[in-house]
Design a protein around this motif. Structure first.
Motif, PDB file in Angstrom:
ATOM      1  N   UNK A 125       0.827  -1.211   0.000  1.00  0.00           N
ATOM      2  CA  UNK A 125       0.000   0.000   0.000  1.00  0.00           C
ATOM      3  C   UNK A 125       0.859   1.259   0.000  1.00  0.00           C
ATOM      4  N   UNK A 126       1.987   1.209   0.701  1.00  0.00           N
ATOM      5  CA  UNK A 126       2.872   2.369   0.752  1.00  0.00           C
ATOM      6  C   UNK A 126       3.677   2.507  -0.546  1.00  0.00           C
ATOM      7  N   UNK A 127       4.045   1.376  -1.141  1.00  0.00           N
ATOM      8  CA  UNK A 127       4.724   1.422  -2.435  1.00  0.00           C
ATOM      9  C   UNK A 127       3.804   2.065  -3.474  1.00  0.00           C
ATOM     10  N   UNK A 128       2.530   1.683  -3.454  1.00  0.00           N
ATOM     11  CA  UNK A 128       1.561   2.271  -4.378  1.00  0.00           C
ATOM     12  C   UNK A 128       1.396   3.766  -4.117  1.00  0.00           C
ATOM     13  N   UNK A 129       1.377   4.146  -2.848  1.00  0.00           N
ATOM     14  CA  UNK A 129       1.245   5.578  -2.509  1.00  0.00           C
ATOM     15  C   UNK A 129       2.470   6.342  -2.962  1.00  0.00           C
ATOM     16  N   UNK A 130       3.654   5.730  -2.904  1.00  0.00           N
ATOM     17  CA  UNK A 130       4.866   6.379  -3.384  1.00  0.00           C
ATOM     18  C   UNK A 130       4.823   6.589  -4.891  1.00  0.00           C
ATOM     19  N   UNK A 131       4.154   5.698  -5.609  1.00  0.00           N
ATOM     20  CA  UNK A 131       4.004   5.894  -7.049  1.00  0.00           C
ATOM     21  C   UNK A 131       3.172   7.140  -7.332  1.00  0.00           C
ATOM     22  N   UNK A 132       2.146   7.368  -6.530  1.00  0.00           N
ATOM     23  CA  UNK A 132       1.359   8.604  -6.667  1.00  0.00           C
ATOM     24  C   UNK A 132       2.210   9.821  -6.336  1.00  0.00           C
ATOM     25  N   UNK A 133       3.041   9.690  -5.330  1.00  0.00           N
ATOM     26  CA  UNK A 133       3.963  10.754  -4.943  1.00  0.00           C
ATOM     27  C   UNK A 133       4.881  11.095  -6.113  1.00  0.00           C
ATOM     28  N   UNK A 134       5.439  10.085  -6.757  1.00  0.00           N
ATOM     29  CA  UNK A 134       6.345  10.299  -7.880  1.00  0.00           C
ATOM     30  C   UNK A 134       5.613  10.912  -9.068  1.00  0.00           C
ATOM     31  N   UNK A 135       4.376  10.472  -9.315  1.00  0.00           N
ATOM     32  CA  UNK A 135       3.595  11.039 -10.417  1.00  0.00           C
ATOM     33  C   UNK A 135       3.330  12.524 -10.202  1.00  0.00           C
ATOM     34  N   UNK A 136       3.026  12.880  -8.955  1.00  0.00           N
ATOM     35  CA  UNK A 136       2.805  14.290  -8.639  1.00  0.00           C
ATOM     36  C   UNK A 136       4.089  15.093  -8.808  1.00  0.00           C
ATOM     37  N   UNK A 137       5.228  14.499  -8.420  1.00  0.00           N
ATOM     38  CA  UNK A 137       6.515  15.174  -8.589  1.00  0.00           C
ATOM     39  C   UNK A 137       6.818  15.390 -10.063  1.00  0.00           C
ATOM     40  N   UNK A 138       6.506  14.405 -10.891  1.00  0.00           N
ATOM     41  CA  UNK A 138       6.709  14.534 -12.332  1.00  0.00           C
ATOM     42  C   UNK A 138       5.841  15.661 -12.899  1.00  0.00           C
ATOM     43  N   UNK A 139       4.594  15.722 -12.455  1.00  0.00           N
ATOM     44  CA  UNK A 139       3.670  16.735 -12.970  1.00  0.00           C
ATOM     45  C   UNK A 139       4.147  18.146 -12.639  1.00  0.00           C
ATOM     46  N   UNK A 140       4.516  18.374 -11.370  1.00  0.00           N
ATOM     47  CA  UNK A 140       4.946  19.717 -10.985  1.00  0.00           C
ATOM     48  C   UNK A 140       6.262  20.101 -11.669  1.00  0.00           C
TER      49      UNK A 140
END
Length: 210
Positions: A125-140
């Protein structure tokens, strides 16, 4: 009489920190999946409703510790000195992070940081949440590239995806080296060398692979 805005903000910060500290302590002691949100709320002496007002999801109780880094790449690009390329600015920022043993680079000897990363990497669950974190970092980061260097949208997205992936790969490698017993000081020269290599590959467009 209503509270002053400054006092309200301080109370919010204290409540936020209390919930976070209670959650991390319980998770590290018992395991992320073994601790319920209700147990965290009880330990922090707040209601479930209050907890969710600060942390919308259980995973956010952990990943929020990295929240400042989600937009770090974008901030570095936007604040870079005149005449400095986005890539050069990001490279310098990562190398500076290694020098100061910033946990986000994976080069931190602190046992608490080791335990936190180990928990994240071993919890789906935390690995999946980190993927969202990385996607947001890519977007910004992509938005910052478009704003400051007139980079076309697709180019900005592709560049941001590569940059975030490289930084995360370097951090993971450092985490694994330290988990294997190497100290941060011993690992530092190798971490710098690896980072220099990675950013050179980015600068040359992976030409050595063609």
């Amino acid at each position: 009489m209503s509270e002053e805005p400054g006092l309200r903000e301080r109370k919010k910060r204290r409540t936020h920190a209390a919930i976070s500290d209670a959650a991390i302590s319980l998770f590290l002691q018992h395991g992320f999946d073994q601790v319920s949100v209700a147990q965290v709320a009880e330990a922090a002496e707040v209601s479930r409703r209050t907890l969710f007002a600060y942390f919308p999801a259980k995973e956010d109780l952990v990943v929020h510790r990295m929240a400042d880094h989600q937009s770090e790449g974008a901030r570095v690009v936007l604040a870079r000195p005149p005449g400095t390329s986005p890539l050069a600015a990001l490279r310098a920022n990562f190398l500076t992070g290694l020098d100061r043993r910033d946990p986000i680079t994976g080069l931190s000897d602190h046992p608490h940081i080791h335990a936190l990363f180990a928990m994240i990497l071993s919890t789906p669950a935390l690995v999946a949440r980190m993927e969202r974190f990385k996607s947001a970092a890519e977007h910004t980061l992509a938005e910052a590239l478009r704003q400051t260097s007139a980079t076309p949208e697709l180019t900005a997205r592709l560049a941001a995806a590569q940059l975030v992936a490289v930084q995360w790969t370097l951090a993971l490698d450092n985490i694994q080296r330290l988990a294997g017993g190497q100290s941060a000081d011993d690992r530092h020269p190798g971490a710098v060398s690896d980072a220099e290599h990675a950013y050179t590959l980015l600068r040359t467009g992976l030409g050595d692979l063609t």
